[in-house]
Design a protein around this motif. Structure first.
Motif, PDB file in Angstrom:
ATOM      1  N   MET A   1      31.348  58.787  59.716  1.00  0.00           N
ATOM      2  CA  MET A   1      32.315  57.909  60.122  1.00  0.00           C
ATOM      3  C   MET A   1      33.679  58.730  60.316  1.00  0.00           C
ATOM      4  N   ARG A   2      34.410  58.299  61.500  1.00  0.00           N
ATOM      5  CA  ARG A   2      35.629  58.860  61.872  1.00  0.00           C
ATOM      6  C   ARG A   2      36.533  57.838  61.464  1.00  0.00           C
ATOM      7  N   LEU A   4      40.777  57.030  61.699  1.00  0.00           N
ATOM      8  CA  LEU A   4      42.073  57.446  61.844  1.00  0.00           C
ATOM      9  C   LEU A   4      43.447  56.437  61.106  1.00  0.00           C
ATOM     10  N   VAL A  50      34.618  57.373  53.638  1.00  0.00           N
ATOM     11  CA  VAL A  50      34.052  58.569  53.933  1.00  0.00           C
ATOM     12  C   VAL A  50      33.482  59.442  52.888  1.00  0.00           C
ATOM     13  N   GLY A  55      31.757  61.533  56.744  1.00  0.00           N
ATOM     14  CA  GLY A  55      32.562  61.592  57.994  1.00  0.00           C
ATOM     15  C   GLY A  55      34.130  62.459  57.613  1.00  0.00           C
ATOM     16  N   GLU A  56      35.183  61.816  58.296  1.00  0.00           N
ATOM     17  CA  GLU A  56      36.290  62.561  58.161  1.00  0.00           C
ATOM     18  C   GLU A  56      37.259  61.605  58.420  1.00  0.00           C
ATOM     19  N   VAL A  57      38.675  61.933  57.780  1.00  0.00           N
ATOM     20  CA  VAL A  57      39.836  61.006  57.998  1.00  0.00           C
ATOM     21  C   VAL A  57      40.941  62.116  58.455  1.00  0.00           C
ATOM     22  N   ALA A  58      41.441  61.480  59.552  1.00  0.00           N
ATOM     23  CA  ALA A  58      42.803  61.926  60.200  1.00  0.00           C
ATOM     24  C   ALA A  58      43.870  61.050  59.961  1.00  0.00           C
ATOM     25  N   GLU A 109      42.175  59.818  70.608  1.00  0.00           N
ATOM     26  CA  GLU A 109      41.235  60.289  69.401  1.00  0.00           C
ATOM     27  C   GLU A 109      39.833  59.311  69.521  1.00  0.00           C
ATOM     28  N   THR A 110      39.172  59.977  69.043  1.00  0.00           N
ATOM     29  CA  THR A 110      37.723  59.352  68.629  1.00  0.00           C
ATOM     30  C   THR A 110      37.496  58.740  67.026  1.00  0.00           C
ATOM     31  N   PHE A 111      37.360  57.457  66.905  1.00  0.00           N
ATOM     32  CA  PHE A 111      37.281  56.931  65.713  1.00  0.00           C
ATOM     33  C   PHE A 111      36.410  55.848  65.784  1.00  0.00           C
ATOM     34  N   ASP A 112      35.858  55.324  64.519  1.00  0.00           N
ATOM     35  CA  ASP A 112      35.022  54.161  64.268  1.00  0.00           C
ATOM     36  C   ASP A 112      36.176  53.137  63.888  1.00  0.00           C
TER      37      ASP A 112
END
Lengths: 261, 325
Positions: A1-2, A4, A50, A55-58, A109-112
């Protein structure tokens, strides 16, 4: 998962030294700066998601150039990278402008999931997450007390605080979720996290980097502050110390005097 | 263009919410001062009863039957009706400070680009537009603000005005919702009521609060008892919520509710800044604390120094005795 997370640097409410400047705007030099409380709950929830799903957190902030210091604190909690939207033309920006700019920046940005605090301690309008959802045409899931994504199904369920208790709500991802303290306390950054945060990338964007119609001349905001006054002073209170029955009578007398009973 | 002020009424159990009576009264007063008009909007699966109630305050109310809001969140559907009314000359939208209204205010800002003046304690009309008074920075300043253009959204706190019906009731214009909203919708799978959550802290005249000094969940028995005898609602500090003694919905302060009751009674509340932000504009503040130097003493009208487990029950007994006498 992404994921933001919008993290706004705000004057530390615990320091108690927030004040307005002579221009009637928040004097951001008067207080130490921290990540907005509700945004920290959002970030903690994102990190746990995550950890569970991969996935990653920004993080993303719209703030003054020196906000990178505060953003490092959020990176130290575990976010992998940051985006700072900063531009001299945005000083004192109103809510619709903030929404337009952040919507344009998040659209890159691309995010879920896009998470943000339900409101911020300095602005308290609580409109930005919903405004961005409306601009981006994404579903809004507000006042989250729990966030349960189903990455395989492409949906997210949120326990939304209501006046009565809570509503269980669901929408397809990507979606915007506004976050509350009920999500759980944020972690303290570890020493390792603090060290790692130093080298994590913070991308800086100006208005020129965003595709949006958003260069209102300073002073052309939708709202303006006309005047600011200190709150009316409270008369000095009375302090009593007496045995319980007498103390109870004193309180009851006070309430009766004020016609509260 | 003449100001046209729209009040969005909220429905609770089929009836108009109490706060909607206040926002409607405020809209009517502003429209009168502005030489404009006020109208109401109710969006609900069955809006008629609440719309009729709202029409006691306003010359016209649109009752929009939106069956979809039975199973979807309300704000996108309300937004769709507001967008329609905005093209029809509505210049300002007035909402109460509630969870649904906060979402709706944000959606309006996003879709229409209107300015927002949130959490108003007072609104007047100054000749060209509304002037909104609000407490900011945790009560450190009271600011007055206005819109620079001819449109805007205002959210109004409870107690800003006394609800007062108009001389004659207005008309109700019933219609069906005009199709799906422009915003994607969010499904509501379930609505769960939790015990004790019904009482609205924000609208309470008396709030009785248990802080860290209450010692544990059983300490809230005393808080409940005093709330009952005073006809009040139970509140809490972040410390007692974080300790798991009571639900977050009861929390007053920075990341909780902002209250402005006639009486705030704090038991074992130290008065941390995070809590004061949510209660310092109470009309009367009474605190019971064993520490004479607790920061709540700086804002309390009456600080009683002593053991709350002695004084609390004695106070409940005293109040019951006076009420009986």
């Amino acid at each position: 998962m992404r994921i933001l997370v919008l993290t706004k640097p705000v004057p530390d409410p615990a320091a108690g030294s927030e004040r307005l400047g002579s221009d009637l705007r928040l004097d951001r030099a008067a207080s130490p700066t921290v990540v907005n409380g509700n945004d920290e709950y959002a970030l903690e929830a994102a990190l746990q998601l995550v950890e569970a799903h991969g996935g990653e957190v920004a993080i993303m902030s719209m703030a003054a150039p020196n906000a990178t210091d505060t953003m490092r604190k959020a990176l130290a909690m575990g976010a992998l990278r940051g985006v700072l939207v900063t531009d001299p033309a945005l000083a004192g920006a109103d809510i619709p402008t903030t929404v337009r700019v952040l919507a344009a920046a998040t659209a890159k940005e691309t995010f879920d999931l896009l998470l943000a605090g339900l409101d911020t301690s300095d602005g308290t309008g609580g409109a930005v997450a919903a405004g961005i959802a409306a601009r981006l045409g994404l579903p809004l899931l507000s006042a989250a007390a729990a966030i349960e994504p189903d990455p395989a199904g492409g949906t997210v369920r949120v326990r939304r605080l209501s006046a009565r208790g809570y509503d269980l709500i669901e929408a397809p991802m990507p979606a915007v979720v506004s976050c509350t303290q009920a999500l759980g306390a944020p972690r303290y950054p570890s020493l390792k996290g603090i060290m790692a945060a130093r080298s994590r990338e913070i991308t800086v964007l100006g208005l020129g980097d965003l595709e949006a119609d958003l260069s209102p001349a300073d002073g052309a905001w939708a709202t303006r502050v006309i005047a600011a006054d200190p709150p009316p002073a409270r008369a000095a209170g009375r302090v009593i110390s007496a045995p319980a029955p007498e103390a109870a009578r004193e309180i009851a007398d006070f309430l009766a005097d004020r016609r509260l009973i | 263009m003449a100001p046209r002020i729209l009040v969005v009424g909220e429905v609770i159990d089929g009836a108009m919410s109490r706060l909607s009576g206040e926002t409607a009264t405020m809209a009517r007063l502003l429209a009168g001062a502005a030489g404009g008009s006020a109208l109401g909007l109710v969006v609900d699966p069955s809006p008629d009863a609440a719309a009729a109630e709202l029409a006691a305050y306003l010359p016209r109310v649109d009752a929009v039957t939106a069956l979809a809001t039975a199973g979807e969140t309300w704000a996108p559907h309300a937004l769709a009706e507001i967008e329609r009314l905005a093209t029809d000359g509505v210049t300002h939208v007035l909402l109460g400070v509630t969870a649904d209204a906060r979402d709706l205010a944000g959606l309006i800002v996003g879709r229409l680009g209107w300015g927002l003046l949130a959490n108003a304690d007072k609104v007047t009309w100054d000749g060209s537009g509304p002037v909104v008074e609000a407490s900011v920075l945790g009560g450190k300043a009271i600011v007055r603000s206005s819109f620079t253009g001819e449109t805007g959204v205002i959210t109004l706190r409870p107690g800003a005005v006394t609800a007062e019906p108009a001389g004659a009731p207005g008309s109700v214009d019933a219609r069906a919702a005009g199709g799906s909203p422009a915003m994607p919708v969010t499904k509501v799978l379930d609505r769960v009521a939790e015990a004790g959550a019904e009482a609205s802290l924000e609208e309470a005249r008396v709030v009785v609060v248990g802080g860290r000094g209450i010692g544990g969940p059983e300490g809230f028995g005393l808080v409940d008892d005093l709330a009952e005898v005073l006809g009040g609602v139970v509140g809490a500090t972040r410390a007692s919520v974080d300790a798991g003694w009571i639900a977050y919905a009861r929390q007053i302060g920075q990341t909780g509710k902002i209250v402005k009751p006639a009486l705030y009674l704090g038991l074992g509340v130290s008065g941390a800044m995070q809590h004061r932000v949510g209660m310092q504009s109470a009309d009367a503040i009474v605190a019971v604390n064993k520490d004479p130097d607790a920061p709540i003493g700086e804002i309390a009208d009456l600080l009683v120094v002593g053991d709350l487990f002695d004084i609390g029950p004695a106070l409940a007994a005293e109040l019951r005795a006076r009420r009986g006498g």
